[in-house]
Design a protein around this motif. Structure first.
Motif, short mmCIF file in Angstrom:
data_model
loop_
_atom_site.label_atom_id
_atom_site.label_comp_id
_atom_site.label_asym_id
_atom_site.label_seq_id
_atom_site.Cartn_x
_atom_site.Cartn_y
_atom_site.Cartn_z
N LEU A 21 12.14 29.36 49.34
CA LEU A 21 13.16 30.40 49.49
C LEU A 21 12.53 31.79 49.53
CD1 LEU A 21 15.91 28.99 47.11
CD2 LEU A 21 16.08 29.24 49.59
N LEU A 22 11.53 32.02 48.70
CA LEU A 22 10.86 33.32 48.68
C LEU A 22 10.12 33.58 49.99
CD1 LEU A 22 9.56 33.40 44.99
CD2 LEU A 22 11.46 34.71 45.97
N LYS A 23 9.60 32.52 50.63
CA LYS A 23 8.95 32.68 51.93
C LYS A 23 9.96 32.96 53.04
CE LYS A 23 4.86 29.89 50.97
NZ LYS A 23 4.14 28.64 51.24
N ARG A 24 11.22 32.48 52.84
CA ARG A 24 12.27 32.70 53.83
C ARG A 24 12.82 34.12 53.79
NH1 ARG A 24 16.97 28.64 53.25
NH2 ARG A 24 18.31 30.31 53.96
N ARG A 25 12.69 34.78 52.64
CA ARG A 25 13.24 36.13 52.45
C ARG A 25 12.82 37.11 53.55
NH1 ARG A 25 12.54 38.07 46.28
NH2 ARG A 25 14.69 37.87 45.64
N SER A 29 15.13 39.08 56.49
CA SER A 29 15.14 40.54 56.63
C SER A 29 14.78 40.96 58.05
CB SER A 29 14.18 41.19 55.64
OG SER A 29 14.62 40.98 54.33
N GLN A 30 13.83 40.26 58.61
CA GLN A 30 13.41 40.55 59.99
C GLN A 30 14.56 40.24 60.95
OE1 GLN A 30 9.92 38.44 61.21
NE2 GLN A 30 9.92 39.32 63.28
N ALA A 31 15.28 39.14 60.73
CA ALA A 31 16.41 38.78 61.59
C ALA A 31 17.51 39.82 61.49
CB ALA A 31 16.94 37.40 61.21
N ILE A 32 17.73 40.36 60.30
CA ILE A 32 18.74 41.41 60.12
C ILE A 32 18.32 42.66 60.89
CG2 ILE A 32 19.77 43.00 58.44
CD1 ILE A 32 19.74 40.65 56.44
N ALA A 33 17.06 43.04 60.79
CA ALA A 33 16.56 44.23 61.49
C ALA A 33 16.68 44.07 63.00
CB ALA A 33 15.10 44.49 61.10
N LEU A 38 20.56 45.48 68.12
CA LEU A 38 21.43 45.07 69.23
C LEU A 38 22.65 45.97 69.39
CD1 LEU A 38 21.28 41.20 68.82
CD2 LEU A 38 19.99 42.61 70.42
N GLY A 39 22.89 46.84 68.42
CA GLY A 39 23.99 47.79 68.58
C GLY A 39 25.08 47.63 67.55
N ASP A 40 26.33 47.78 68.01
CA ASP A 40 27.53 47.80 67.17
C ASP A 40 27.54 46.65 66.16
OD1 ASP A 40 29.99 48.36 66.12
OD2 ASP A 40 31.13 47.57 67.82
N LEU A 41 27.51 47.00 64.87
CA LEU A 41 27.44 45.99 63.82
C LEU A 41 28.77 45.29 63.57
CD1 LEU A 41 25.12 47.73 61.19
CD2 LEU A 41 24.51 46.12 62.98
N LYS A 42 29.88 45.92 63.94
CA LYS A 42 31.20 45.33 63.71
C LYS A 42 31.39 44.02 64.47
CE LYS A 42 33.77 49.48 62.58
NZ LYS A 42 34.86 50.35 62.98
N GLU A 43 30.87 43.96 65.66
CA GLU A 43 31.06 42.78 66.50
C GLU A 43 29.75 42.05 66.78
OE1 GLU A 43 33.31 43.79 69.97
OE2 GLU A 43 34.79 44.89 68.80
N HIS A 48 25.92 39.47 61.29
CA HIS A 48 26.75 38.90 60.23
C HIS A 48 26.21 37.54 59.75
CE1 HIS A 48 29.71 42.07 60.28
NE2 HIS A 48 29.77 41.99 61.61
N ALA A 49 25.70 36.75 60.68
CA ALA A 49 25.13 35.45 60.31
C ALA A 49 23.88 35.65 59.46
CB ALA A 49 24.80 34.64 61.56
N ALA A 50 23.03 36.60 59.84
CA ALA A 50 21.80 36.87 59.08
C ALA A 50 22.13 37.42 57.69
CB ALA A 50 20.91 37.84 59.85
N ARG A 51 23.14 38.28 57.61
CA ARG A 51 23.54 38.81 56.30
C ARG A 51 24.10 37.71 55.40
NH1 ARG A 51 23.02 44.13 54.41
NH2 ARG A 51 24.37 43.19 52.90
N GLU A 52 24.87 36.80 56.00
CA GLU A 52 25.41 35.68 55.22
C GLU A 52 24.28 34.77 54.73
OE1 GLU A 52 28.38 31.87 55.79
OE2 GLU A 52 28.70 33.63 57.05
#
Length: 157
Positions: A21-25, A29-33, A38-43, A48-52
């Motif tokens: 899990l610590l290696k996945r962290r 974070s990179q996927a979120i960045a 990609l732009g507008d965070l609302k849609e 949202h999948a990366a944050r979840e």
């Protein structure tokens, strides 16, 4: 804080899972960045999948770290084999009604997995076996009715 019993192999399995899990962290974070770019965070479904996924990963890390912090690791392989059933021992039983042999290791609640022959120390069978000796006959009340069992072997492995 009350300590929770855990086998040495259970502790090792949690440490391995925590390491993964610590290696996945950083990957999350990179996927979120990347999703932010990609732009507008609302849609933005990727964001949202990366944050979840990040929330789930962090919750699992906290859970494992807590379990390890309250664990009282009991390694029965370093104890003298007295033939007495204790936490961590592997018990071979003979069902007196069916003449079938079963083998269970008595483990902590989080380690229990009946398919692997690991039963929780708080299960009716384990509670009925704790403190008994090799060769004893016990009657254990289970949800399915009383079980008449004989302890054939107690292994400290």
């Amino acid at each position: 804080m009350e300590k929770v019993p855990m086998t040495a192999s259970g502790e090792q399995a949690l440490k391995v899972e925590l390491e993964l899990l610590l290696k996945r962290r950083p990957l999350i974070s990179q996927a979120i960045a990347e999703a932010r770019e990609l732009g507008d965070l609302k849609e933005n479904a990727e964001y949202h999948a990366a944050r979840e996924e990040q929330g789930i990963c962090e919750a699992q890390i906290r859970d494992i770290e807590y379990k390890l912090s309250v664990a009282q690791v009991i390694d029965v392989s370093k104890m003298d084999n007295t033939g007495k059933v204790i936490f961590g021992t592997t018990v071979t039983l003979l069902d007196m009604d069916t003449d079938k042999e079963v083998k269970y290791q008595i483990v902590g609640d989080d380690e229990a997995n009946i398919k692997l022959g690991k039963i929780s120390v708080s299960s009716p069978i384990a509670r009925g076996l704790i403190g008994k000796m090799d060769g004893d006959e016990v009657v254990i009340s289970t949800p399915g009715g009383d079980k008449d069992l004989e302890i054939i072997a107690v292994d400290y492995i």
